[in-house]
Design a protein around this motif. Structure first.
Motif, PDB file in Angstrom:
ATOM      1  N   TYR A 217      -7.010  19.239  -4.119  1.00  8.99           N
ATOM      2  CA  TYR A 217      -5.231  19.193  -5.264  1.00  8.99           C
ATOM      3  C   TYR A 217      -4.807  20.338  -4.642  1.00  8.99           C
ATOM      4  O   TYR A 217      -5.367  21.409  -5.848  1.00  8.99           O
ATOM      5  CB  TYR A 217      -6.127  19.028  -6.227  1.00  8.99           C
ATOM      6  CG  TYR A 217      -6.141  17.516  -6.817  1.00  8.99           C
ATOM      7  CD1 TYR A 217      -5.104  16.173  -6.852  1.00  8.99           C
ATOM      8  CD2 TYR A 217      -7.731  16.978  -6.788  1.00  8.99           C
ATOM      9  CE1 TYR A 217      -5.888  15.661  -7.289  1.00  8.99           C
ATOM     10  CE2 TYR A 217      -7.958  15.918  -7.227  1.00  8.99           C
ATOM     11  CZ  TYR A 217      -6.797  15.079  -7.566  1.00  8.99           C
ATOM     12  OH  TYR A 217      -7.241  13.593  -7.479  1.00  8.99           O
TER      13      TYR A 217
ATOM     14  N   TRP B  39      -1.086  19.019  -2.057  1.00 11.49           N
ATOM     15  CA  TRP B  39      -0.896  18.105  -3.218  1.00 11.49           C
ATOM     16  C   TRP B  39       0.330  18.241  -4.116  1.00 11.49           C
ATOM     17  O   TRP B  39       1.125  17.167  -4.265  1.00 11.49           O
ATOM     18  CB  TRP B  39      -1.780  18.223  -3.976  1.00 11.49           C
ATOM     19  CG  TRP B  39      -1.649  17.467  -4.710  1.00 11.49           C
ATOM     20  CD1 TRP B  39      -2.238  17.746  -5.655  1.00 11.49           C
ATOM     21  CD2 TRP B  39      -2.022  15.885  -4.830  1.00 11.49           C
ATOM     22  NE1 TRP B  39      -1.819  16.110  -6.557  1.00 11.49           N
ATOM     23  CE2 TRP B  39      -2.407  15.198  -6.305  1.00 11.49           C
ATOM     24  CE3 TRP B  39      -2.134  14.339  -3.293  1.00 11.49           C
ATOM     25  CZ2 TRP B  39      -1.571  13.979  -6.866  1.00 11.49           C
ATOM     26  CZ3 TRP B  39      -1.966  13.240  -4.211  1.00 11.49           C
ATOM     27  CH2 TRP B  39      -1.792  13.038  -5.066  1.00 11.49           C
ATOM     28  N   GLN B  40      -0.381  19.627  -4.326  1.00  9.65           N
ATOM     29  CA  GLN B  40       1.280  19.780  -5.180  1.00  9.65           C
ATOM     30  C   GLN B  40       2.132  19.310  -4.831  1.00  9.65           C
ATOM     31  O   GLN B  40       3.232  18.765  -5.419  1.00  9.65           O
ATOM     32  CB  GLN B  40       0.496  21.506  -5.835  1.00  9.65           C
ATOM     33  CG  GLN B  40      -0.458  21.821  -6.163  1.00  9.65           C
ATOM     34  CD  GLN B  40      -0.745  23.159  -6.585  1.00  9.65           C
ATOM     35  OE1 GLN B  40       0.545  24.071  -6.657  1.00  9.65           O
ATOM     36  NE2 GLN B  40      -1.812  23.415  -7.426  1.00  9.65           N
TER      37      GLN B  40
ATOM     38  N   SER C 239       2.693  15.970  -4.332  1.00  8.38           N
ATOM     39  CA  SER C 239       3.050  15.316  -6.090  1.00  8.38           C
ATOM     40  C   SER C 239       4.349  15.278  -6.493  1.00  8.38           C
ATOM     41  O   SER C 239       4.949  14.261  -7.217  1.00  8.38           O
ATOM     42  CB  SER C 239       2.275  15.648  -7.006  1.00  8.38           C
ATOM     43  OG  SER C 239       1.895  16.493  -6.589  1.00  8.38           O
ATOM     44  N   ARG C 240       4.919  16.508  -6.788  1.00  8.72           N
ATOM     45  CA  ARG C 240       5.902  17.419  -6.875  1.00  8.72           C
ATOM     46  C   ARG C 240       7.374  16.048  -6.614  1.00  8.72           C
ATOM     47  O   ARG C 240       8.631  15.494  -7.025  1.00  8.72           O
ATOM     48  CB  ARG C 240       5.980  18.070  -7.066  1.00  8.72           C
ATOM     49  CG  ARG C 240       6.051  19.249  -7.690  1.00  8.72           C
ATOM     50  CD  ARG C 240       6.246  20.399  -7.529  1.00  8.72           C
ATOM     51  NE  ARG C 240       6.234  20.937  -6.637  1.00  8.72           N
ATOM     52  CZ  ARG C 240       5.704  22.136  -6.139  1.00  8.72           C
ATOM     53  NH1 ARG C 240       4.654  22.847  -6.646  1.00  8.72           N
ATOM     54  NH2 ARG C 240       5.535  22.422  -4.968  1.00  8.72           N
TER      55      ARG C 240
ATOM     56  N   PHE D 214       6.863  13.067  -4.705  1.00  4.59           N
ATOM     57  CA  PHE D 214       6.359  11.937  -5.231  1.00  4.59           C
ATOM     58  C   PHE D 214       7.170  11.425  -6.682  1.00  4.59           C
ATOM     59  O   PHE D 214       7.911  10.634  -7.421  1.00  4.59           O
ATOM     60  CB  PHE D 214       5.052  11.682  -5.714  1.00  4.59           C
ATOM     61  CG  PHE D 214       4.922  10.032  -5.496  1.00  4.59           C
ATOM     62  CD1 PHE D 214       4.613   9.078  -4.901  1.00  4.59           C
ATOM     63  CD2 PHE D 214       4.809   9.567  -7.101  1.00  4.59           C
ATOM     64  CE1 PHE D 214       4.607   8.221  -5.309  1.00  4.59           C
ATOM     65  CE2 PHE D 214       4.454   8.460  -6.956  1.00  4.59           C
ATOM     66  CZ  PHE D 214       4.662   7.272  -5.926  1.00  4.59           C
TER      67      PHE D 214
ATOM     68  N   VAL E 119       0.494  12.400 -10.680  1.00  4.04           N
ATOM     69  CA  VAL E 119       0.455  11.643  -9.891  1.00  4.04           C
ATOM     70  C   VAL E 119      -1.230  10.961 -10.313  1.00  4.04           C
ATOM     71  O   VAL E 119      -2.358  11.543  -9.988  1.00  4.04           O
ATOM     72  CB  VAL E 119       0.851  11.594  -8.544  1.00  4.04           C
ATOM     73  CG1 VAL E 119       0.536  10.826  -7.059  1.00  4.04           C
ATOM     74  CG2 VAL E 119       2.066  12.106  -8.639  1.00  4.04           C
ATOM     75  N   ASP E 120      -1.410   9.396 -10.246  1.00  2.00           N
ATOM     76  CA  ASP E 120      -2.399   9.142 -10.413  1.00  2.00           C
ATOM     77  C   ASP E 120      -2.627   8.891  -9.091  1.00  2.00           C
ATOM     78  O   ASP E 120      -2.049   7.080  -8.241  1.00  2.00           O
ATOM     79  CB  ASP E 120      -2.177   7.760 -11.482  1.00  2.00           C
ATOM     80  CG  ASP E 120      -3.391   7.494 -11.520  1.00  2.00           C
ATOM     81  OD1 ASP E 120      -4.267   8.035 -11.499  1.00  2.00           O
ATOM     82  OD2 ASP E 120      -3.788   6.312 -11.170  1.00  2.00           O
ATOM     83  N   HIS E 121      -4.144   8.519  -8.752  1.00  2.65           N
ATOM     84  CA  HIS E 121      -4.456   7.636  -8.223  1.00  2.65           C
ATOM     85  C   HIS E 121      -4.967   6.104  -8.149  1.00  2.65           C
ATOM     86  O   HIS E 121      -6.031   5.704  -9.475  1.00  2.65           O
ATOM     87  CB  HIS E 121      -5.843   7.902  -6.693  1.00  2.65           C
ATOM     88  CG  HIS E 121      -5.317   9.054  -6.472  1.00  2.65           C
ATOM     89  ND1 HIS E 121      -5.217  10.678  -6.456  1.00  2.65           N
ATOM     90  CD2 HIS E 121      -5.165   9.391  -4.632  1.00  2.65           C
ATOM     91  CE1 HIS E 121      -5.491  11.484  -6.068  1.00  2.65           C
ATOM     92  NE2 HIS E 121      -4.678  11.103  -4.481  1.00  2.65           N
TER      93      HIS E 121
ATOM     94  N   LYS F 141      -0.312   6.923  -0.277  1.00  6.75           N
ATOM     95  CA  LYS F 141       0.544   6.983  -0.878  1.00  6.75           C
ATOM     96  C   LYS F 141       1.199   5.996  -1.519  1.00  6.75           C
ATOM     97  O   LYS F 141       1.665   5.376  -2.837  1.00  6.75           O
ATOM     98  CB  LYS F 141       2.716   7.052  -0.234  1.00  6.75           C
ATOM     99  CG  LYS F 141       2.033   8.896   0.072  1.00  6.75           C
ATOM    100  CD  LYS F 141       3.767   8.997   1.072  1.00  6.75           C
ATOM    101  CE  LYS F 141       3.939  10.537   1.246  1.00  6.75           C
ATOM    102  NZ  LYS F 141       5.025  10.767   1.765  1.00  6.75           N
TER     103      LYS F 141
ATOM    104  N   TRP G 153      -0.929   5.386  -5.140  1.00  7.31           N
ATOM    105  CA  TRP G 153      -0.138   6.374  -6.289  1.00  7.31           C
ATOM    106  C   TRP G 153       0.735   6.063  -7.297  1.00  7.31           C
ATOM    107  O   TRP G 153       1.356   4.658  -6.506  1.00  7.31           O
ATOM    108  CB  TRP G 153       0.519   7.440  -5.125  1.00  7.31           C
ATOM    109  CG  TRP G 153      -0.369   8.456  -4.499  1.00  7.31           C
ATOM    110  CD1 TRP G 153      -1.084   8.640  -3.876  1.00  7.31           C
ATOM    111  CD2 TRP G 153       0.484   9.369  -3.641  1.00  7.31           C
ATOM    112  NE1 TRP G 153      -1.636   9.573  -3.109  1.00  7.31           N
ATOM    113  CE2 TRP G 153      -0.187  10.386  -2.732  1.00  7.31           C
ATOM    114  CE3 TRP G 153       1.963  10.194  -3.721  1.00  7.31           C
ATOM    115  CZ2 TRP G 153       0.089  11.291  -1.638  1.00  7.31           C
ATOM    116  CZ3 TRP G 153       2.007  11.012  -2.411  1.00  7.31           C
ATOM    117  CH2 TRP G 153       0.844  11.738  -1.299  1.00  7.31           C
TER     118      TRP G 153
ATOM    119  N   SER H  60       3.158   7.422 -10.404  1.00  5.30           N
ATOM    120  CA  SER H  60       3.521   7.517 -11.137  1.00  5.30           C
ATOM    121  C   SER H  60       2.984   7.564 -12.963  1.00  5.30           C
ATOM    122  O   SER H  60       2.745   6.480 -13.555  1.00  5.30           O
ATOM    123  CB  SER H  60       4.870   8.346 -11.337  1.00  5.30           C
ATOM    124  OG  SER H  60       5.593   7.146 -11.595  1.00  5.30           O
TER     125      SER H  60
END
Length: 131
Positions: free
Chosen positions: A52, A56-57, A60-61, A63, A87-89, A103, A106, A108
């Motif tokens: 992370y 990743w930041q 994820s933003r 996404f 963002v969840d796995h 992806k 992933w 939200s």
């Protein structure tokens, strides 16, 4: 309304309490829990060590901009789902970087919904916990 008195969870104690432990054993229990958490955190590694990081930041933003609403089952039932901010796995990656960056894995979620899902998966503690 006060909760009824019940025996302290320490097996050798006969004190009655409204909490899990009586005052005598509460501090020892809390200290033990802190040590367990500290050991778990050390084993788990930092968020950066787990992937992370800045990359990743940024991902994820991006996404979340494309997927702004929580997709959990509870929110799907609502007329207006909660806004997503995590963002969840879907399948926990457990250190598998290929799964981490997939992806298709992933989704939200709102932080509250994500925390509930993660606690359920982790048994309320941590994926690698031996509790």
């Amino acid at each position: 309304m006060k909760r009824p008195l019940k025996p302290c969870h320490n097996p050798k104690c006969r004190e009655l309490t409204r909490e899990r432990y009586c005052e005598k054993h509460k501090a020892a229990y809390e200290e033990k829990q802190k040590q367990i958490q500290k050991d778990y955190d050390k084993q788990r590694g930092s968020s950066t060590e787990r992937g992370y990081d800045y990359r990743w930041q940024k991902a994820s933003r991006s996404f979340l901009k494309r997927n702004p609403l929580c997709v959990c089952e509870e929110c799907k039932k609502k007329i207006v789902p909660l806004p997503a901010n995590v963002v969840d796995h879907i399948t926990p990656h457990k250190g598998n970087m290929k799964l981490f960056w997939d992806k298709n894995n992933w989704q939200s979620m709102n932080k509250r919904c994500h925390d509930k899902k993660t606690a359920k998966e982790d048994g309320g503690f941590g994926r690698d916990s031996k509790r």
